[in-house]
Design an enzyme around this catalytic site. Structure first.
Site, short mmCIF file in Angstrom:
data_model
loop_
_atom_site.label_atom_id
_atom_site.label_comp_id
_atom_site.label_asym_id
_atom_site.label_seq_id
_atom_site.Cartn_x
_atom_site.Cartn_y
_atom_site.Cartn_z
N SER A 121 0.85 -1.19 0.00
CA SER A 121 0.00 0.00 0.00
C SER A 121 0.88 1.23 0.00
O SER A 121 1.95 1.24 0.61
CB SER A 121 -0.90 0.02 1.24
OG SER A 121 -1.83 -1.03 1.22
N ASN A 123 0.30 5.00 1.01
CA ASN A 123 -0.57 6.01 1.61
C ASN A 123 -0.09 6.31 3.01
O ASN A 123 0.65 5.53 3.61
CB ASN A 123 -2.02 5.50 1.68
CG ASN A 123 -2.15 4.19 2.42
OD1 ASN A 123 -2.03 3.12 1.83
ND2 ASN A 123 -2.37 4.25 3.73
N MET A 127 0.02 0.04 5.33
CA MET A 127 -0.91 -1.06 5.48
C MET A 127 -1.70 -0.94 6.78
O MET A 127 -2.76 -1.57 6.93
CB MET A 127 -0.16 -2.39 5.44
CG MET A 127 -1.03 -3.59 5.16
SD MET A 127 -1.74 -3.61 3.50
CE MET A 127 -0.28 -4.05 2.53
N HIS A 451 2.39 -10.58 4.80
CA HIS A 451 3.21 -10.60 6.01
C HIS A 451 4.68 -10.82 5.66
O HIS A 451 5.31 -11.75 6.16
CB HIS A 451 2.73 -11.71 6.95
CG HIS A 451 1.36 -11.54 7.47
ND1 HIS A 451 0.66 -12.55 8.11
CD2 HIS A 451 0.53 -10.47 7.47
CE1 HIS A 451 -0.54 -12.11 8.47
NE2 HIS A 451 -0.65 -10.85 8.08
N ASN A 485 8.07 -5.34 9.73
CA ASN A 485 8.08 -6.80 9.72
C ASN A 485 9.38 -7.38 9.18
O ASN A 485 9.76 -8.50 9.51
CB ASN A 485 6.92 -7.33 8.88
CG ASN A 485 5.56 -6.97 9.46
OD1 ASN A 485 5.45 -6.62 10.62
ND2 ASN A 485 4.53 -7.04 8.63
N THR A 497 2.34 -7.93 13.17
CA THR A 497 2.34 -6.52 13.54
C THR A 497 2.69 -6.30 15.00
O THR A 497 3.48 -5.41 15.34
CB THR A 497 1.00 -5.86 13.21
OG1 THR A 497 0.71 -6.04 11.82
CG2 THR A 497 1.01 -4.37 13.52
#
Length: 527
Positions: A121, A123, A127, A451, A485, A497
């Site tokens: 993602s 932004n 995520m 992940h 991660n 997370t």
């Protein structure tokens, strides 16, 4: 380092981990000058808020679309029912998730060799604005053995506080209560209490009126992103870090570009944190000339086995119509049961209530009879140096950064693990209902879990198999830290997370002590 740098700490990436660095640093030393940058746009208010908190569906869809990056090949949106295979004939559907975009054009399959589902993602919030908010604690072989166990437990507790983790979201769910007992009778033998089948811990808060607020990075940042609160924290959206400026072993700052205008500027800092994600963090280190031998290697993912069942009529009748979250289509809060990882059960299982499926979810004119549940079994993957990301010195991606290529495969040991997971998922599914397809259980395409781990992995010693030390500081540097991660060095199956945020808590405290000249108090369970 200049006597008066522009800022104290530069944080690249605004997801849960970057936000944890900012929050912990600001808590330990208020008025620290922190600049956070993200290449993506701000898609919600406050910045970093989870898209599920946007009440208007059209606005939520627009926020998801805006997260799909500068690429011309975003993932389309599919319902959860179709993702699980309900109504999809002839095999497993693509793992298409709103708010993400593929790493490479599907026509360029050679760029994602063995990892067709690779996505990310772009932004503010990363995520963390789209995630499912699962926050199980790692167990047994998932733990990082060279971190002091009492300190690790305290870090996990602090991470749960920052993420607003609750285990009570499904207290009124007949589905969770009944399935926890039913599956627990099958799997709980020999497990310690904390690793028995249980409701899934989730990062969210539920108000007295029942309203759900999903945890995004805004909830971690707190008052740092409240306009009415004066702070020395600044978040810049659509600002790409072109490179970290290195002077020998010292990160002096970074070259930043405001993407809408193309304007570039240099900032100086006392410390730099790169928490972009598991793919773009090693990319930025590579283009900055920080290239330890292990950079981008040990690319890890969770192979995911899925299946779906039509609930046994007796079980469906017993649950009745009072199940919390009566449909994945009606409520974002879907009842979830967690089957924890253990050394004797090397999988992390999720059992999801789906409820009744409307015809629109199946692409047919008729609604399938009955009620449904979906199961996903995440498998640990064998860690291999040859699973890796490489970066090109000649090709550039859509943002002008070194183009990445993924190299990923499943070993014989992985295939054996997956076969066992399919067998167990079938057994658990049979407790609940009948499979909806002979194609299930099935393995989703590699990369579907999102992940990704290991690409800037942590180690106890600098032995050329790791990128950073136990405080997340890059080997051979004095003030350059990595987060996310990608730092996780162990083989895991649970959602990563919580682990990544706990590691960021420890790293941020070390950064304050080393570079901001503040002796931090001992970490405690309530701080």
């Amino acid at each position: 380092m200049p006597d008066s740098p522009d800022i104290d700490v530069l944080i690249v990436g605004s997801g849960p981990v970057g936000s944890t660095f900012a929050r912990v640093i600001a808590d330990e030393l208020p008025w620290t000058r922190i600049l956070m940058v993200d290449a993506g746009p701000q898609i919600s208010h406050p910045p970093g808020s989870h898209v599920n908190n946007i009440p208007d569906q059209a606005e939520r869809a627009a926020a998801q679309a805006a997260s799909q990056g500068p690429h011309p090949f975003p993932y389309p949106v599919l319902s959860m029912a179709r993702r699980l295979g309900l109504g999809v004939a002839g095999g497993v559907p693509d793992p298409l998730l709103a708010g993400t975009h593929r790493v490479a054009d599907p026509a360029q399959s050679s760029l994602v060799e063995g990892m067709a589902g690779a996505a990310m993602s772009t932004n503010v919030g990363g995520m963390g604005a789209h995630w499912a908010c699962g926050c199980p604690r790692p167990g047994d072989g998932e733990r990082i053995v060279f971190i002091d166990p009492p300190m690790w437990e305290l870090a996990l507790t602090r991470a749960e506080q920052l993420l607003h983790v609750t285990r009570n979201a499904f207290d009124d769910s007949h589905f969770v209560t009944r399935v926890t007992r039913l599956v627990g009778n099958y799997l709980n033998a020999g497990r310690p209490p904390e690793r028995r089948v249980q409701p899934t811990p989730l990062a969210l808060s539920v108000g007295q009126d029942g309203a759900v607020r999903w945890c995004g990075p805004d909830m971690i940042l707190g008052d740092l992103v409240q306009p009415a609160t004066p702070t020395s924290f600044e978040l810049r959206a659509q600002t790409l870090c072109r490179r970290v400026l290195m002077d020998g072993s010292t990160a002096r700052g970074a070259e930043l570009e405001h993407l809408p205008t193309g304007r570039r500027r240099t900032v100086t800092a006392r410390a730099v944190v790169v928490a972009a994600d598991s793919l773009r963090t090693p990319q930025l280190l590579y283009t900055s000339g920080v290239r330890p031998q292990a950079l981008g290697r040990h690319l890890n993912d969770h192979p995911m086995v899925i299946t779906a069942v039509r609930l046994h009529p007796g079980l469906a009748a017993e649950l009745g119509s009072t199940t919390a979250g009566t449909s994945a289509q009606d409520s974002a809060l879907v009842p979830l049961v967690w089957v924890p990882y253990s050394d004797t059960h090397p999988f992390s299982g999720q059992i999801m209530y789906i409820g009744q499926i409307p015809a629109t979810a199946t692409g047919t004119s008729q609604k399938p009879p009955g009620e449904f549940a979906g199961l996903s079994w995440s498998c640990p993957k064998q860690l291999r140096a040859e699973d890796r990301i490489t970066f090109s010195d000649s090709r550039r991606d859509a943002l002008g950064m070194p183009a990445m290529q993924l190299h990923y495969g499943l070993s014989n040991a992985d295939q054996t693990t997956i076969a066992v997971a399919k067998k167990e998922a079938s057994h658990v599914a049979a407790l609940l209902g009948t499979p909806i397809s002979t194609d299930l259980p099935a393995l989703l395409p590699a990369g579907s879990s999102l992940h990704y781990q290991g690409t800037v992995r942590m180690g106890a010693t600098d032995d050329n198999t790791t990128v950073c030390d136990s405080s997340s500081r890059v080997w051979g540097t004095t003030n350059l830290y990595v987060g996310g991660n990608g730092v996780i060095p162990t083989t895991t199956a649970c959602n990563p997370t919580l682990t990544s945020v706990a590691l960021a808590v420890l790293a941020a405290r070390a950064l304050v002590r080393r570079h901001l000249h503040r002796e931090v108090p001992p970490l405690c369970g309530s701080c």
